[in-house]
Design a protein around this motif. Structure first.
Motif, mmCIF file in Angstrom:
data_model
loop_
_atom_site.group_PDB
_atom_site.id
_atom_site.type_symbol
_atom_site.label_atom_id
_atom_site.label_comp_id
_atom_site.label_asym_id
_atom_site.label_seq_id
_atom_site.Cartn_x
_atom_site.Cartn_y
_atom_site.Cartn_z
ATOM 1 N N PRO A 74 44.728 38.375 38.002
ATOM 2 C CA PRO A 74 44.866 39.820 37.815
ATOM 3 C C PRO A 74 45.580 40.119 36.498
ATOM 4 C CG PRO A 74 46.554 39.038 39.311
ATOM 5 C CD PRO A 74 45.680 37.851 38.998
ATOM 6 N N PRO A 75 45.558 41.363 36.057
ATOM 7 C CA PRO A 75 46.249 41.696 34.811
ATOM 8 C C PRO A 75 47.766 41.597 34.919
ATOM 9 C CG PRO A 75 45.340 43.675 35.825
ATOM 10 C CD PRO A 75 44.789 42.514 36.584
ATOM 11 N N ILE A 76 48.268 41.725 36.145
ATOM 12 C CA ILE A 76 49.708 41.714 36.364
ATOM 13 C C ILE A 76 49.962 41.378 37.831
ATOM 14 C CG2 ILE A 76 49.820 44.173 36.946
ATOM 15 C CD1 ILE A 76 52.493 44.314 35.405
ATOM 16 N N GLY A 77 51.135 40.861 38.113
ATOM 17 C CA GLY A 77 51.442 40.469 39.488
ATOM 18 C C GLY A 77 52.056 41.591 40.296
ATOM 19 N N GLU A 78 51.274 42.620 40.591
ATOM 20 C CA GLU A 78 51.753 43.744 41.392
ATOM 21 C C GLU A 78 51.174 43.667 42.802
ATOM 22 O OE1 GLU A 78 53.929 45.963 40.677
ATOM 23 O OE2 GLU A 78 54.163 45.838 38.506
ATOM 24 N N THR A 79 51.953 44.085 43.779
ATOM 25 C CA THR A 79 51.550 43.983 45.176
ATOM 26 C C THR A 79 50.246 44.708 45.454
ATOM 27 O OG1 THR A 79 53.848 43.755 45.903
ATOM 28 C CG2 THR A 79 52.261 44.483 47.550
ATOM 29 N N GLU A 102 62.878 35.406 41.421
ATOM 30 C CA GLU A 102 62.756 36.680 42.133
ATOM 31 C C GLU A 102 61.322 37.202 42.050
ATOM 32 O OE1 GLU A 102 64.797 41.152 42.242
ATOM 33 O OE2 GLU A 102 65.125 39.825 40.522
ATOM 34 N N GLN A 103 60.732 37.128 40.849
ATOM 35 C CA GLN A 103 59.330 37.511 40.709
ATOM 36 C C GLN A 103 58.442 36.650 41.599
ATOM 37 O OE1 GLN A 103 59.204 37.422 36.163
ATOM 38 N NE2 GLN A 103 57.482 38.763 36.643
ATOM 39 N N ALA A 104 58.673 35.352 41.566
ATOM 40 C CA ALA A 104 57.863 34.428 42.345
ATOM 41 C C ALA A 104 57.952 34.755 43.834
ATOM 42 C CB ALA A 104 58.296 32.996 42.080
ATOM 43 N N GLN A 105 59.140 35.073 44.324
ATOM 44 C CA GLN A 105 59.309 35.393 45.736
ATOM 45 C C GLN A 105 58.556 36.671 46.099
ATOM 46 O OE1 GLN A 105 60.933 33.564 48.288
ATOM 47 N NE2 GLN A 105 59.650 35.036 49.368
ATOM 48 N N LEU A 148 49.214 30.513 42.640
ATOM 49 C CA LEU A 148 49.597 29.822 41.412
ATOM 50 C C LEU A 148 50.257 30.826 40.480
ATOM 51 C CD1 LEU A 148 46.146 28.057 40.861
ATOM 52 C CD2 LEU A 148 48.141 27.109 42.056
ATOM 53 N N VAL A 149 51.333 30.416 39.831
ATOM 54 C CA VAL A 149 52.021 31.317 38.912
ATOM 55 C C VAL A 149 52.032 30.740 37.499
ATOM 56 C CG1 VAL A 149 53.461 32.268 40.746
ATOM 57 C CG2 VAL A 149 54.323 30.355 39.392
ATOM 58 N N GLN A 150 51.956 31.630 36.528
ATOM 59 C CA GLN A 150 51.979 31.230 35.126
ATOM 60 C C GLN A 150 53.391 31.372 34.565
ATOM 61 O OE1 GLN A 150 47.648 33.058 33.969
ATOM 62 N NE2 GLN A 150 49.033 32.576 32.289
ATOM 63 N N VAL A 151 53.893 30.289 34.030
ATOM 64 C CA VAL A 151 55.157 30.309 33.292
ATOM 65 C C VAL A 151 54.786 30.147 31.827
ATOM 66 C CG1 VAL A 151 57.291 29.057 32.843
ATOM 67 C CG2 VAL A 151 56.545 29.454 35.199
ATOM 68 N N ILE A 163 61.998 28.666 40.073
ATOM 69 C CA ILE A 163 60.659 29.107 40.468
ATOM 70 C C ILE A 163 59.999 28.053 41.349
ATOM 71 C CG2 ILE A 163 58.339 29.612 39.589
ATOM 72 C CD1 ILE A 163 59.743 30.846 37.104
ATOM 73 N N LEU A 164 60.149 26.804 40.965
ATOM 74 C CA LEU A 164 59.548 25.702 41.727
ATOM 75 C C LEU A 164 60.146 25.585 43.125
ATOM 76 C CD1 LEU A 164 59.404 23.058 38.870
ATOM 77 C CD2 LEU A 164 57.429 24.033 40.058
ATOM 78 N N ALA A 165 61.352 26.075 43.293
ATOM 79 C CA ALA A 165 62.020 25.977 44.590
ATOM 80 C C ALA A 165 61.584 27.071 45.562
ATOM 81 C CB ALA A 165 63.537 26.041 44.400
ATOM 82 N N VAL A 166 60.793 28.038 45.086
ATOM 83 C CA VAL A 166 60.357 29.134 45.954
ATOM 84 C C VAL A 166 59.265 28.637 46.895
ATOM 85 C CG1 VAL A 166 59.281 31.410 46.031
ATOM 86 C CG2 VAL A 166 60.971 30.884 44.251
ATOM 87 N N GLU A 167 59.532 28.710 48.178
ATOM 88 C CA GLU A 167 58.562 28.264 49.183
ATOM 89 C C GLU A 167 57.368 29.212 49.199
ATOM 90 O OE1 GLU A 167 58.352 27.154 53.955
ATOM 91 O OE2 GLU A 167 60.262 27.710 53.018
ATOM 92 N N GLY A 168 56.180 28.653 49.171
ATOM 93 C CA GLY A 168 54.975 29.483 49.157
ATOM 94 C C GLY A 168 54.257 29.469 47.831
#
Length: 260
Positions: A74-79, A102-105, A148-151, A163-168
């Motif tokens: 998506p263009p952005i990580g919005e709910t 926090e973003q990752a969660q 999957l998240v982009q860093v 970020i890696l420690a965020v479950e899920g």
């Protein structure tokens, strides 16, 4: 009957290398050709390509008929947009510009139904549930979603361990181009300092037990990332592949028909 099996997620969990291609031309015909090419996964891009929800759905329908697996950015990580994409049938999402745990969660929450998350419950209207033909979609959907998240910034690299420690979070993708710009090497993703940072991040991701990914046309960097354990590597982009080929074709024709 559970939600459709996400073979891409399963492959990452098993550590099986998945080779992909970026789809940025936003054209279903190109997606259909690409889906028959033999790539393990195809990234439907809405961040830097003119895709909207309807064109993404068309791409998903086309890719579903092939052996390739679809990943949507998506263009952005919005709910709100994550909710739409999941209901449209996307099972693997690649979220850009993630800088903090926090973003990752919040992203994990967005792909998860209550009471553990905030994904809206509208599966009766959704293509994802085959329009309510999958009776236990609500109970099984979460197991098949791959997040999957982009860093791709210095801030993100500094927070990578958190970020890696965020479950899920199923995997982390390193974006060399944006990272290069943030490091002061805009347009120079191949700079040695950038490559060093990328490879260091890939190693940290793999060590943490998460899937590591990258998009790069640099074959040496592709090999280095694979050797470190990266499991989802995109090696081509339809836009650049077409542009490169069509320009070469024009030059070849001109050289052949207009000799000096």
């Amino acid at each position: 009957m559970p939600a459709p099996h996400n073979s891409f997620k399963a492959a990452l969990q098993e550590g099986n290398l998945q080779i992909g291609c970026w789809l940025g031309l936003a054209e279903p015909y190109v997606a259909e050709i690409s889906a028959s090419a033999g790539f393990d996964w195809l990234l439907i891009d809405a961040e830097h390509a003119p895709n909207d929800l309807r064109s993404i759905i068309r791409h998903l329908q086309i890719i579903a008929a092939s052996d390739s697996q679809a990943v949507v950015r998506p263009p952005i990580g919005e709910t709100w947009i994550i909710k739409q994409l999941l209901d449209a049938g996307a099972q693997t999402l690649l979220i850009p510009m993630v800088d903090t745990a926090e973003q990752a969660q919040k992203l994990v929450d967005a792909v998860t139904y209550p009471p553990h998350g905030v994904r809206g419950v509208g599966s009766a209207l959704a293509r994802a549930s085959n329009f309510a033909a999958i009776p236990d979609y609500l109970q099984s959907a979460g197991d098949e979603i791959c997040l999957l998240v982009q860093v791709e910034s210095c801030k993100g690299l500094a927070a990578l361990d958190e970020i890696l420690a965020v479950e899920g979070i199923d995997g982390v993708f390193i974006g060399p181009s944006d990272l290069a710009a943030d490091m002061g090497f805009i347009g120079q993703a191949g700079a040695s300092e950038v490559k060093k940072a990328v490879l260091s991040a890939i190693g940290r991701i793999v060590t943490a037990g998460k899937a590591a990914g990258i998009l790069t046309l640099d074959r040496d960097l592709q090999s280095s990332c694979r050797d470190l354990g990266a499991t989802f590597i995109a090696t081509e982009i339809d836009v650049t592949l077409f542009a490169r080929s069509i320009r070469q074709a024009a030059q070849s024709a001109s050289t052949h028909l207009r000799p000096a």
